[in-house]
Design an enzyme around this catalytic site. Structure first.
Site, PDB file in Angstrom:
ATOM      1  CE  LYS A 150      -4.045   1.921   2.346  1.00 16.74           C
ATOM      2  NZ  LYS A 150      -4.992   1.740   3.477  1.00 16.74           N
ATOM      3  NE  ARG A 260      -2.407  -4.606   7.671  1.00 22.53           N
ATOM      4  CZ  ARG A 260      -1.167  -4.249   7.356  1.00 22.53           C
ATOM      5  NH1 ARG A 260      -0.274  -5.171   7.077  1.00 22.53           N
ATOM      6  NH2 ARG A 260      -0.818  -2.976   7.326  1.00 22.53           N
TER       7      ARG A 260
END
Length: 310
Positions: A150, A260
């Site tokens: 990202k 996560r």
């Protein structure tokens, strides 16, 4: 198309095109070249006030329209002052270590358990796990390289020792697919066009750029119409998790991103400092990572209920 010329991801292309269509439909099918900043303001305000979308959704729409007007139409937007969608503070759903153990025990062995184990064991976003290339698994140094995450950032995280053998078997399985592709006219996978052109088409055909988690069948790439081997899709991961959560009896809304969140929280529980966790997750700011401290404090009972003192 400008999006493809700049080498943006297919997912980004689909998202941006979707917002272009909604924007044009909102304005009575008028061509964007006839519209401007005020029209974008109206659309964004409509999303916030009428549709009540999340702040991230409104921001996604704005990014798409900024790209459209600036890069495609050559008419940069100015003075956008739309009503902003509310951005409520939400704490992440986190599984306990016992719940993660139970969940992984319900994941089928082989590809599903290797991939989902990697998402938790390395704190990867689901797209980061799916897009891993053979060259990204560094067994010699015990690390996993996350390329172009990202924000376009690279990072590396420790490769879980418990997954080493399973991932080596998965790479061997991917090698079989690669050899089959070679025998059927040549192996091809997606790589950024500029990179492939620079090196004479070698990356898209090479073993080191091959997917760790390839699909069973090849398919046409919508960007260039060529037959290629793609990586597994997110839908497969969602199906595996949904079934495993049900079998494990976990009464929480669990997604790949929950793993996560759990990874970060469990690292904090083990005494890992916040800065190290920030780097492992690829967060731009430690402020983003600090959200896990709130979850950890609650789990540790630091703010004990007065009811327990009665």
């Amino acid at each position: 198309m400008e999006i493809r010329r700049r080498g943006l991801a297919k997912r980004t292309e689909d998202t941006y095109v979707g917002w272009y269509k909604r924007f044009v439909k909102f304005h009575g099918m008028r061509h964007p070249d006839m519209l401007g900043s005020r029209d974008v303001e109206y659309f964004l305000s409509y999303l916030a006030m009428e549709r009540e979308v999340a702040a991230s959704t409104q921001g996604q729409a704005l990014n798409a329209l900024v790209f459209l007007f600036d890069k495609v139409l050559g008419k940069p937007l100015e003075g956008i002052n739309a009503v902003r969608a509310k951005k409520p503070r939400k704490l992440p759903v986190v599984l306990s270590k016992e719940e993660v153990k139970g969940l992984l025990g319900e994941i089928p062995e082989g590809v599903p358990r290797s991939l989902i184990g990697l998402l938790y064991g390395c704190g990867l976003r689901v797209t980061e796990g799916l897009r891993l290339r053979v060259k990204d698994l560094d067994f010699s140094n015990g690390v996993v390289w996350v390329r172009d995450g990202k924000g376009g950032k690279d990072r590396c995280v420790a490769l879980p020792a418990r997954l080493r053998e399973a991932l080596q078997r998965q790479v061997a399985r991917a090698r079989i697919f690669h050899e089959e592709d070679e025998a059927e006219g040549g192996s091809r996978v997606y790589v950024e066009k500029a990179l492939d052109v620079k090196y004479g088409g070698k990356p898209s055909r090479s073993w080191e750029w091959y997917w760790v988690f390839p699909t069973l069948k090849r398919a046409l790439d919508p960007r260039d119409g060529e037959l290629k081997r793609h990586h597994l899709l997110e839908g497969a991961v969602s199906q595996w998790l949904t079934a495993a959560v049900r079998r494990a009896g976990i009464a929480k809304k669990v997604s790949a991103h929950t793993l996560r969140h759990s990874y970060a929280t469990h690292l904090l529980q083990n005494g890992t400092d916040l800065r190290t966790i920030q780097e492992a997750l690829g967060h731009s700011s430690v402020k983003t990572t600090e959200v896990y401290t709130h979850v950890l404090h609650a789990m540790a009972g630091k703010a004990k209920s007065p009811l327990d003192e009665l």
